[in-house]
Design a protein around this motif. Sequence first.
Motif, short mmCIF file in Angstrom:
data_model
loop_
_atom_site.label_atom_id
_atom_site.label_comp_id
_atom_site.label_asym_id
_atom_site.label_seq_id
_atom_site.Cartn_x
_atom_site.Cartn_y
_atom_site.Cartn_z
N VAL A 250 0.89 -1.09 0.11
CA VAL A 250 -0.16 0.09 -0.07
C VAL A 250 0.70 1.29 -0.15
O VAL A 250 0.58 2.24 -0.84
CB VAL A 250 -0.91 -0.07 1.52
CG1 VAL A 250 -1.58 1.53 1.45
CG2 VAL A 250 -2.03 -0.97 1.00
N LEU A 251 1.80 1.33 0.78
CA LEU A 251 2.81 2.49 0.76
C LEU A 251 3.45 2.54 -0.41
O LEU A 251 3.76 3.86 -0.88
CB LEU A 251 3.97 2.34 2.01
CG LEU A 251 4.88 3.24 2.46
CD1 LEU A 251 3.95 4.59 2.81
CD2 LEU A 251 5.71 2.82 3.45
N ALA A 252 3.77 1.38 -1.08
CA ALA A 252 4.45 1.61 -2.48
C ALA A 252 3.73 2.45 -3.54
O ALA A 252 4.03 3.09 -4.18
CB ALA A 252 5.19 0.51 -2.65
N VAL A 253 2.23 1.93 -3.17
CA VAL A 253 1.10 2.35 -4.49
C VAL A 253 1.04 3.59 -4.12
O VAL A 253 1.01 4.61 -5.06
CB VAL A 253 0.09 1.44 -4.12
CG1 VAL A 253 -1.28 2.18 -5.03
CG2 VAL A 253 0.07 0.15 -4.90
N LEU A 254 0.99 4.16 -2.98
CA LEU A 254 0.79 5.57 -2.36
C LEU A 254 1.64 6.56 -3.19
O LEU A 254 1.53 7.54 -3.69
CB LEU A 254 0.48 5.67 -1.15
CG LEU A 254 -0.61 4.99 -0.27
CD1 LEU A 254 -0.62 5.18 1.09
CD2 LEU A 254 -2.04 5.93 -1.20
N SER B 23 -8.69 6.19 -11.85
CA SER B 23 -8.76 5.86 -13.44
C SER B 23 -7.96 4.51 -13.61
O SER B 23 -7.96 4.01 -14.88
CB SER B 23 -7.81 6.97 -14.08
OG SER B 23 -6.41 7.28 -13.59
N ILE B 24 -7.59 3.82 -12.57
CA ILE B 24 -6.81 2.74 -12.72
C ILE B 24 -7.66 1.57 -12.68
O ILE B 24 -8.49 1.55 -12.05
CB ILE B 24 -5.76 2.43 -11.51
CG1 ILE B 24 -4.49 3.79 -11.58
CG2 ILE B 24 -4.80 1.22 -11.30
CD1 ILE B 24 -3.69 3.76 -10.59
N GLU B 25 -7.61 0.72 -13.61
CA GLU B 25 -8.48 -0.48 -13.80
C GLU B 25 -7.79 -1.61 -13.50
O GLU B 25 -8.65 -2.56 -13.12
CB GLU B 25 -9.00 -0.37 -15.34
CG GLU B 25 -9.51 0.78 -15.69
CD GLU B 25 -9.89 0.78 -17.26
OE1 GLU B 25 -9.73 -0.25 -17.76
OE2 GLU B 25 -10.90 1.79 -17.78
N PHE C 157 -3.71 -10.22 -3.43
CA PHE C 157 -3.19 -9.21 -2.51
C PHE C 157 -3.42 -7.99 -3.58
O PHE C 157 -3.50 -6.68 -2.82
CB PHE C 157 -1.54 -9.41 -2.48
CG PHE C 157 -1.19 -10.02 -1.18
CD1 PHE C 157 -1.35 -9.48 -0.12
CD2 PHE C 157 -0.44 -11.05 -1.29
CE1 PHE C 157 -0.69 -9.96 0.99
CE2 PHE C 157 -0.32 -11.98 -0.29
CZ PHE C 157 -0.33 -11.30 1.01
N ALA C 158 -3.61 -8.11 -4.96
CA ALA C 158 -3.44 -7.07 -5.60
C ALA C 158 -4.86 -6.20 -5.34
O ALA C 158 -4.64 -4.86 -5.21
CB ALA C 158 -3.46 -7.25 -7.13
N LYS C 159 -5.88 -6.67 -5.38
CA LYS C 159 -7.16 -6.27 -5.21
C LYS C 159 -7.13 -5.58 -3.80
O LYS C 159 -7.98 -4.69 -3.40
CB LYS C 159 -8.40 -7.11 -5.56
CG LYS C 159 -8.36 -7.54 -6.98
CD LYS C 159 -9.89 -7.86 -7.41
CE LYS C 159 -9.82 -9.37 -6.97
NZ LYS C 159 -11.27 -9.87 -7.32
N ALA D 39 -5.55 1.55 -0.84
CA ALA D 39 -4.87 2.70 -1.69
C ALA D 39 -5.89 3.75 -2.18
O ALA D 39 -5.26 4.65 -2.69
CB ALA D 39 -3.87 2.13 -2.45
N GLY D 40 -7.17 3.25 -2.07
CA GLY D 40 -8.10 4.12 -3.02
C GLY D 40 -8.17 3.80 -4.40
O GLY D 40 -8.92 4.83 -5.19
N LEU D 41 -7.78 2.97 -4.85
CA LEU D 41 -7.96 2.51 -6.37
C LEU D 41 -9.19 1.63 -6.42
O LEU D 41 -9.17 0.52 -6.87
CB LEU D 41 -6.68 1.67 -6.78
CG LEU D 41 -5.58 2.35 -7.10
CD1 LEU D 41 -4.85 2.99 -6.02
CD2 LEU D 41 -4.49 1.20 -7.79
N VAL D 42 -10.41 2.21 -6.18
CA VAL D 42 -11.54 1.66 -5.89
C VAL D 42 -12.14 1.05 -7.12
O VAL D 42 -13.03 0.22 -7.29
CB VAL D 42 -12.58 2.55 -5.24
CG1 VAL D 42 -12.16 2.71 -3.86
CG2 VAL D 42 -12.92 3.82 -6.05
N ASN D 43 -11.72 1.67 -8.41
CA ASN D 43 -12.16 0.99 -9.60
C ASN D 43 -11.31 -0.22 -10.18
O ASN D 43 -11.64 -0.59 -11.33
CB ASN D 43 -12.50 2.10 -10.57
CG ASN D 43 -13.45 3.27 -10.39
OD1 ASN D 43 -14.62 2.85 -9.73
ND2 ASN D 43 -12.98 4.30 -10.38
#
Length: 259
Positions: free
Chosen positions: A198-202, A214-216, A237-239, A245-249
């Motif tokens: 999560v930290l790396a994604v942020l 916008s990330i699908e 883990f990905a989902k 991280a807020g990538l809800v879409n």
Amino acid sequence: MNSVIKGSGYCLAYTPGLMLQHGSTIVQERLVNPDGEFLKEMGKHVRSFEDCVAYWPNQVYIGNKTPEEFAKVEFPYFDKKVENAKRYGHFGEIMPENEFLLLAQACDCFEVFYLDKDFVAANKGELAKDPVITEAILARVQEGVENSVIKGFVDAHEAEPLFYEGKLVGCVKRAHDIDVNLSAEVMLENLMNKASSVLAVLHSLKSSNVDPLSIEYVIDCSEEACGDVNQRGGGNFAKAVAEIAGLVNATGADARGCC
């Protein structure tokens, strides 16, 4: 179809409490040689957070120093420090253990991660200062419980203890009574893996200025695997990381990596 790299996140978590209690070498040594010199001496050789931040390879990793500058540093590196070293870099950060434990607790969706309420109260404000930590993540941090509750779970062998500066401040419980894939040890490992992802994604979002909505699709390439007795390693883990991280879409899948 052409692909481009728009951003990246390089993050380190400084977690001596986790290492001294749950590091793979230490766990094995505790089983086969519990009275050995290694376990007696290990704690004396742990670097401080400040030394970790000032370590040359770490400063290169998060982007505050270049490989060209690093090439001029004489080996060994442990006794040479970067002056005025910063925990935040162009690529990411080095997060201290008190903040990382709170982030890991925020990643818990199954109510197995418990932190001492005094520890939470003393450190939540520090996590809030991190520029990539969102209000949504802070809202997920629980107020905490009495230390006696944590000690009870640990003493009953239902949970793995979490220590900070030598004090018991939390625990991670097992998620199932008999499924070894959901044991306290595995749940702890998975939650720490999830938190670091999560930290790396942020930080990747910060460096790329990409709208998280916008990330699908997300692909997780960490070394760990989550699942239960019916699908060992079949979890996702990905989902799970995308959700926090807020990538809800985004949907996603795991592709296991190794070092």
